[in-house]
Scaffold this motif. Structure first.
Motif, PDB file in Angstrom:
ATOM      1  N   THR A 243      48.544  47.695  49.021  1.00  0.00           N
ATOM      2  CA  THR A 243      47.244  47.659  48.660  1.00  0.00           C
ATOM      3  C   THR A 243      46.746  48.009  47.314  1.00  0.00           C
ATOM      4  O   THR A 243      45.714  46.619  46.485  1.00  0.00           O
ATOM      5  N   ASP A 244      47.042  48.106  46.087  1.00  0.00           N
ATOM      6  CA  ASP A 244      47.179  48.981  45.105  1.00  0.00           C
ATOM      7  C   ASP A 244      47.401  47.612  43.728  1.00  0.00           C
ATOM      8  O   ASP A 244      46.853  47.115  43.535  1.00  0.00           O
ATOM      9  N   LEU A 245      48.368  46.320  44.515  1.00  0.00           N
ATOM     10  CA  LEU A 245      48.960  45.324  44.071  1.00  0.00           C
ATOM     11  C   LEU A 245      48.262  44.278  44.591  1.00  0.00           C
ATOM     12  O   LEU A 245      48.248  43.568  43.739  1.00  0.00           O
ATOM     13  N   THR A 246      47.854  44.211  45.757  1.00  0.00           N
ATOM     14  CA  THR A 246      46.817  42.840  45.863  1.00  0.00           C
ATOM     15  C   THR A 246      45.972  43.585  45.373  1.00  0.00           C
ATOM     16  O   THR A 246      45.054  42.162  44.967  1.00  0.00           O
ATOM     17  N   GLU A 247      45.295  44.058  45.319  1.00  0.00           N
ATOM     18  CA  GLU A 247      43.598  44.123  44.344  1.00  0.00           C
ATOM     19  C   GLU A 247      43.715  44.510  43.239  1.00  0.00           C
ATOM     20  O   GLU A 247      42.655  44.785  42.917  1.00  0.00           O
TER      21      GLU A 247
END
Length: 297
Positions: A243-247
């Motif tokens: 999620t951190d990478l996606t956002e």
């Protein structure tokens, strides 16, 4: 060969005692003890060391049990294939998983929608839980498995990739090669400031980099937190970081390089092998396991 002897022996090992095995097999304890003794006599070797408090496998017994467990599991699987369609999963399912496996949340939610008669207790801990002693049905575990008395089914891998926050990259720039990591502040998981080496792989190539540890952290969530705060470059597992990478809160650097993935298994006692709720959950995990999380190649 008496297959009943193999079954009784495997159940004694999995249950941890003759009494518990007899209860699970619904036969007298004396019969269970006799079957194991007859098996030891037939193979000509002591398989179990019996004490007043606990049973222990001998070296020969360990090797023999590993074969027996597979035979028993296959036989139970054959029966289960017939009965599973006749019994809908229901009741309380107790599961333990690592603290960093928060990505299981959506998977668990989908599972409960598919099986409305199941209740789930999910205990997240990095402690190695004794499933039988503490009454758990199943554990999700990453890394090398130590307890061969449990049945294990492979779910996938947890790969680790090199990441940093946009703030850090803006201030310090991004490394162009693994060697460049030596000039950066690195956030290390483990203990001790000395001897920190990252092993990275790209295809058939492998390189070891001695990184300068600006911070050493022994707790995965804290390591992620300091990376998000811009303290340096970290080697983080892809699944918890997806999620951190996606956002965009973290960015992957050196995208062609990663650390060897740790295998992840669902493990459960042999006594749970017949349980529709356990088998349904394992099958669902295998079906939904995110091999390539969002935000990673």
């Amino acid at each position: 060969m008496d297959l009943n002897e193999l079954l009784v022996f495997a159940k004694v090992v999995q249950a941890g005692s003759f009494t518990a095995a007899a209860r699970g097999l619904r036969m007298p304890k004396s019969t269970v003890s006799r079957k194991v003794s007859e098996l030891e006599e037939r193979v000509g070797a002591q398989l179990l060391q019996r004490t007043t408090r606990k049973l222990r496998l001998t070296d020969v017994g360990q090797a023999y049990y590993e074969h027996c467990a597979r035979i028993v599991a296959e036989a139970e699987q054959a029966e289960l294939a017939v009965t599973r369609m006749q019994a809908a999963p229901h009741g309380l399912l107790r599961v333990t998983a690592p603290l960093t496996f928060s990505f299981l949340g959506p998977i668990v939610s989908e599972f409960l929608k598919r099986y409305p008669e199941v209740q789930l207790e999910l205990v997240c801990t990095d402690r190695s839980v004794d499933l039988v002693e503490e009454g758990f049905d199943l554990a999700v575990r990453a890394g090398r498995l130590a307890d061969s008395s449990l049945i294990a089914r492979r779910l996938g891998n947890v790969e680790r990739v090199v990441v940093a926050s946009p703030k850090y990259l803006q201030e310090r720039g991004a490394p162009k090669s693994p060697k460049d990591l030596e000039r950066h502040d690195c956030l290390v998981f483990g203990a001790g400031m000395e001897g920190n080496v990252w092993t990275l792989h790209s295809g058939n190539k492998s390189v070891q980099v001695s990184v300068r540890a600006r911070i050493v952290v022994n707790e995965p969530d804290m390591l992620r937190a300091v990376a998000l705060a811009g303290a340096g470059i970290a080697l983080l597992p892809t699944l918890p970081s997806a999620t951190d990478l996606t956002e965009g809160r973290l960015r992957r650097i050196l995208p062609d390089w990663s650390s060897a993935g740790a295998p992840v298994h669902a493990v459960y006692p042999g006594t749970r092998h017949h349980s529709p709720k356990v088998m349904a959950f394992v099958d669902f995990l295998r079906e939904r396991w995110p091999e390539n999380p969002a935000g990673t190649p």
